[in-house]
Design a protein around this motif. Sequence first.
Motif, PDB file in Angstrom:
ATOM      1  N   PHE A 195       0.813  -1.225   0.000  1.00  0.00           N
ATOM      2  CA  PHE A 195       0.000   0.000   0.000  1.00  0.00           C
ATOM      3  C   PHE A 195       0.838   1.263   0.000  1.00  0.00           C
ATOM      4  CE2 PHE A 195      -3.444  -2.927   0.701  1.00  0.00           C
ATOM      5  CZ  PHE A 195      -4.454  -2.365  -0.082  1.00  0.00           C
ATOM      6  N   GLY A 247       3.324   1.445  -1.887  1.00  0.00           N
ATOM      7  CA  GLY A 247       3.494   1.540  -3.343  1.00  0.00           C
ATOM      8  C   GLY A 247       2.288   2.195  -4.000  1.00  0.00           C
ATOM      9  N   TYR A 248       1.087   1.677  -3.603  1.00  0.00           N
ATOM     10  CA  TYR A 248      -0.136   2.275  -4.156  1.00  0.00           C
ATOM     11  C   TYR A 248      -0.236   3.747  -3.770  1.00  0.00           C
ATOM     12  CZ  TYR A 248      -2.124  -2.267  -5.571  1.00  0.00           C
ATOM     13  OH  TYR A 248      -2.371  -3.435  -6.179  1.00  0.00           O
ATOM     14  N   GLN A 291       1.674   5.887  -6.048  1.00  0.00           N
ATOM     15  CA  GLN A 291       0.997   6.036  -7.350  1.00  0.00           C
ATOM     16  C   GLN A 291      -0.194   6.994  -7.231  1.00  0.00           C
ATOM     17  OE1 GLN A 291      -0.167   2.138  -8.642  1.00  0.00           O
ATOM     18  NE2 GLN A 291       1.857   1.695  -9.564  1.00  0.00           N
ATOM     19  N   ASP A 292      -0.960   6.772  -6.145  1.00  0.00           N
ATOM     20  CA  ASP A 292      -2.180   7.575  -5.970  1.00  0.00           C
ATOM     21  C   ASP A 292      -1.850   9.035  -5.686  1.00  0.00           C
ATOM     22  OD1 ASP A 292      -3.751   5.377  -6.478  1.00  0.00           O
ATOM     23  OD2 ASP A 292      -3.915   4.791  -4.351  1.00  0.00           O
ATOM     24  N   LYS A 322      -8.410   7.387  -2.849  1.00  0.00           N
ATOM     25  CA  LYS A 322      -7.513   6.223  -2.803  1.00  0.00           C
ATOM     26  C   LYS A 322      -6.419   6.414  -1.762  1.00  0.00           C
ATOM     27  CE  LYS A 322      -8.721   3.346  -6.252  1.00  0.00           C
ATOM     28  NZ  LYS A 322      -8.973   1.935  -6.051  1.00  0.00           N
ATOM     29  N   GLN A 339      -7.644   5.608   1.569  1.00  0.00           N
ATOM     30  CA  GLN A 339      -7.795   4.142   1.740  1.00  0.00           C
ATOM     31  C   GLN A 339      -6.431   3.476   1.933  1.00  0.00           C
ATOM     32  OE1 GLN A 339      -9.259   2.071  -1.740  1.00  0.00           O
ATOM     33  NE2 GLN A 339     -10.311   0.499  -0.489  1.00  0.00           N
ATOM     34  N   ASP A 340      -5.486   3.899   1.118  1.00  0.00           N
ATOM     35  CA  ASP A 340      -4.124   3.331   1.224  1.00  0.00           C
ATOM     36  C   ASP A 340      -3.572   3.526   2.625  1.00  0.00           C
ATOM     37  OD1 ASP A 340      -4.294   2.677  -1.445  1.00  0.00           O
ATOM     38  OD2 ASP A 340      -3.093   4.410  -2.126  1.00  0.00           O
ATOM     39  N   PHE A 370      -5.196   1.210   5.248  1.00  0.00           N
ATOM     40  CA  PHE A 370      -4.628  -0.149   5.251  1.00  0.00           C
ATOM     41  C   PHE A 370      -3.268  -0.179   5.931  1.00  0.00           C
ATOM     42  CE2 PHE A 370      -7.571  -1.151   1.570  1.00  0.00           C
ATOM     43  CZ  PHE A 370      -8.237  -2.174   2.220  1.00  0.00           C
TER      44      PHE A 370
END
Lengths: 854, 143
Positions: free
Chosen positions: A650, A652-653, A656-657, A665, A668-669, A672
């Motif tokens: 996450f 990583g996400y 990106q986000d 997002k 949310q990331d 988590f």
Amino acid sequence: MEERQALRAELEATRAELRIARQLVDAAPALMGYWDRDLRCRQANRAYLAWLGRPPEELLGKSMPEVLGPLFELNRPYVEGVLRGEAQQFERELPASNEGLARHCLAHYTPDIVDGTVVGFFVLATDISARRRVEVELSATEARFRAIFTASPLAITITEAGRFVAVNSAFEQVFGWTEASVLGRTASELGMFDHPPEVLERVARGAGGMDPRRIPMTVIGPDGTRRDALVSTAQLTLGARVSTISVAIDLTSERAIERELRASEARLRAIFEAVHDGLFIVDDHGVVVDANRGACQQLGLERAALIGMPISAISARPNFDPRPALAEVARLGFVAYETTHRRADGSAFPVDLVLSSLGDSGIVGIARDVTERHHVEAALRRSERRYRVLVENLPGMVAILVDRDLRIVLVDGPAMQEGFSKAQMEGQLLHDAVPASFAAAVEPNIRAGLAGRSFVVEIPWAEGITYRYEYCPLRTEQGEVEMVLILGQDISERARASAALAASELRFRTLSEASPVGVFYADVAGHNTYANARWAAITARGPAATLGDGWLAALEPADLARWRTFVAEGDELVLEAPLRVASASRWVKLRVARVRDAVGATLGLVGTLDDLTERRQHALDLEQRNDELTRFTYTVSHDLRSPLVTIKTFVGYLAQDLADGRAAKIEQDLGFIRTAADRMSRLLDELLELSRVGRKVHAPIEVSLRELVDEALVMVQGQIVATGARIDLVTPSVIVAGERVRLLEVFQNLIDNALKFVPPGERPRVEIGAELGGPEPVLFVRDHGIGIDPRYQHKLFGLFEKLDPAAPGTGIGLALVKRIIEVHGGRIWVDSAGVGHGATFRFTLPGTLSGGPT
Amino acid sequence: MDGRPIVILLVEDDVAHAEIVRRNLESFRVANALIHLPDGQQALDYLEASSAGTVSRPDLVLLDLRLPKVDGLEVLERLKANEALSNIPVVILTTSDAERDVVAAYQRGAVSYLTKPVDFGKFVELMEAFGFYWLVWNRFPSP
């Protein structure tokens, strides 16, 4: 001139005479010579050549010693004698010369005396060998005749003109007339005969040589005894003398001997016939020439049939050759052996045969029928052999027979004590045969035996030697005790072995009783004949109940079948099996082996029984620990990796986000990531806590259940208030032992769980207490919550296990509780009838007691 | 590609991980359905229902091993024991890289075993490859 001529003529004549004389001397068959005073040869005739091997010419001037050689020394005394002027005569043996035989000569030494002085001597030696030989022969003949005459057993007389000139010693002895009393007298004068004159004439006349006809005469001795004689005479004419030689054979003694012989023969014949034994007389060829009645009876033959039969035909031996036996008789005089003879009917019988030489009269054989003796001997031998075998085969035994006089009749056996011998003891009285002390000791026993008692005594003979004596009275047919048989046996070895066995048995028994392993013996049928204390303990059978096969009921049927197969035919049985005993099931290792004797027969069964229950429990526990540890490692690696994966991914996400500017997002990331990080933190804390409870730091203390529960309730006070829960301590009066802080954790976690898993909206009800009726006290925390599906109950105490993923917590609580309980030596389990039926967590804690403050 | 939607059953107790899988497979423009269940018992119940035809039969199961109530290996075993479901390929996706789990999974009929990488790039790469392989190239049997 005439005178000269006459002189010359005379000289010539003298020469001629001399030549003739010389020739005469040379021709003489005698040795002739002249030797001077210096013993030089002056004259020698031709005979010297023949006698001494040297011609006379050669001898002249030679010295006598040189000419005679070794002979001179022999002749020296005579030479010295003749030189003294004395004529010498002697005989001399001359060795053989080259001309012929040795010769015997008669020598004459004659001195040549001139004016009273011996100037030399004449030698004359004549050969007298022939005369000498005749003389010697005559002498020998005469000696022989004289010897015969003297030594002859025949009475011999020599008379001339009827007058006795000689009688021999046999005549003197036989007829009593001595030579001195008869010499020069006639038989008539002496009154030697009373025969008519014509008879005497015949005797006196003889017949010119030995008359073969003998004239019976009676010779009257000087004392008047009359003796019959056979007289033969011969006349011998020597020149003018006529001698009569008479030879008389004395018939009186001959007849007496004959009479004697006849009588003897008659006696012998009578004996010969009278003896039962078979007597044979056989000739040198082994042919029967005579046989007695006994022989005829033995063989079943007439005497006539027997005589002329070869003894090989009598023998029952096939191809019997009598020659070696006959040769042996010739050599030794007699032989004796056992053989078998054959009767006329073909049957055979044993004989003792003695063959002895009768000199020229052949051989006498004495055959004794020993059939009867054989029967007796055989019986005796059998009996004796039985006895021998008996006595000799009883190891270490000696047999003694003592009669009523306390005389030792017999001693035999291989086990004679040193210092005693059969020869010394047999025939001796007891008191003479053995030392006095020993005799005194055994006499009462022997008397008791003679009184009819049979008994056994053991007597220590010497250090380490023990004898066992068995007394047996021997009775006559009338039932009276005749003797006592004492069978002595050296039982030292047995006594020692027995002592050793007892010691060994004691050692074994002690060992067996002290053994931490159950030991048992069973008979062939598998029934226990012995079992040690440990065996009794393992099988939970009292010491009294160890025998027999009742214990087999504790085996599982399959194991019992294996046992039965083993008892029937097996050599060994090794079994690890459960054993159902009074209180519980034990896990045992049974090892049984068949014990065989030397020939393979089963003596019994010997077995061990080892209680593996605890060992097995430990092994199971260890296995479980090991599993737990593996699971723990696995769980930790998995459960710690999970949040890590979440966080890394996450993040990583998130990057990106952020780059894409996706705000929703991003939120949310981050959510988590935060959750995963929190979870990870909590996992680490709890793992730490778990590792801490695995180590005991504080000593266990006793604390009352009430105190622990009160304290735990304080810790979960917030939840109680929030849920309105009702919590009851149902068994207050209990004392538990352990590490206080850890025990608190146990109750806190269990109460927390009980409050947590209740159906929504429901008020939790919890009971805490102890069950004290069973083998060990069991503590419990019971709720009336959602219950536990039996399918998942095994996962309940696992680390980080959560039956409900949505439920709060990491799933470490019950794992922690289990660990604490186990570290304290207890067990925990859960009972739940399933979902909706609540759950009861039960656990044990060693040291839990009823009592204490309520 | 017959156009029929490919049904994937994801059994995963960690919601974060389920989200990762979902996000990665979303990028594949194939008509597929991802069903996420958080424990083994629910997975077994779903599969039971699918064999009865009351819910969609999954074409592929993506299974975690460490699950509440009934763990992944048991789910796999019971799926393969059910004749109506036994031809469904099961791919293990788990954080465990223990050899015994790998061996046990293949023994019970898993067709693939994938370990979740502790690295964003690699996890994404794995899911890309997984998607291409299973959702683009792989052909599933007809139910």
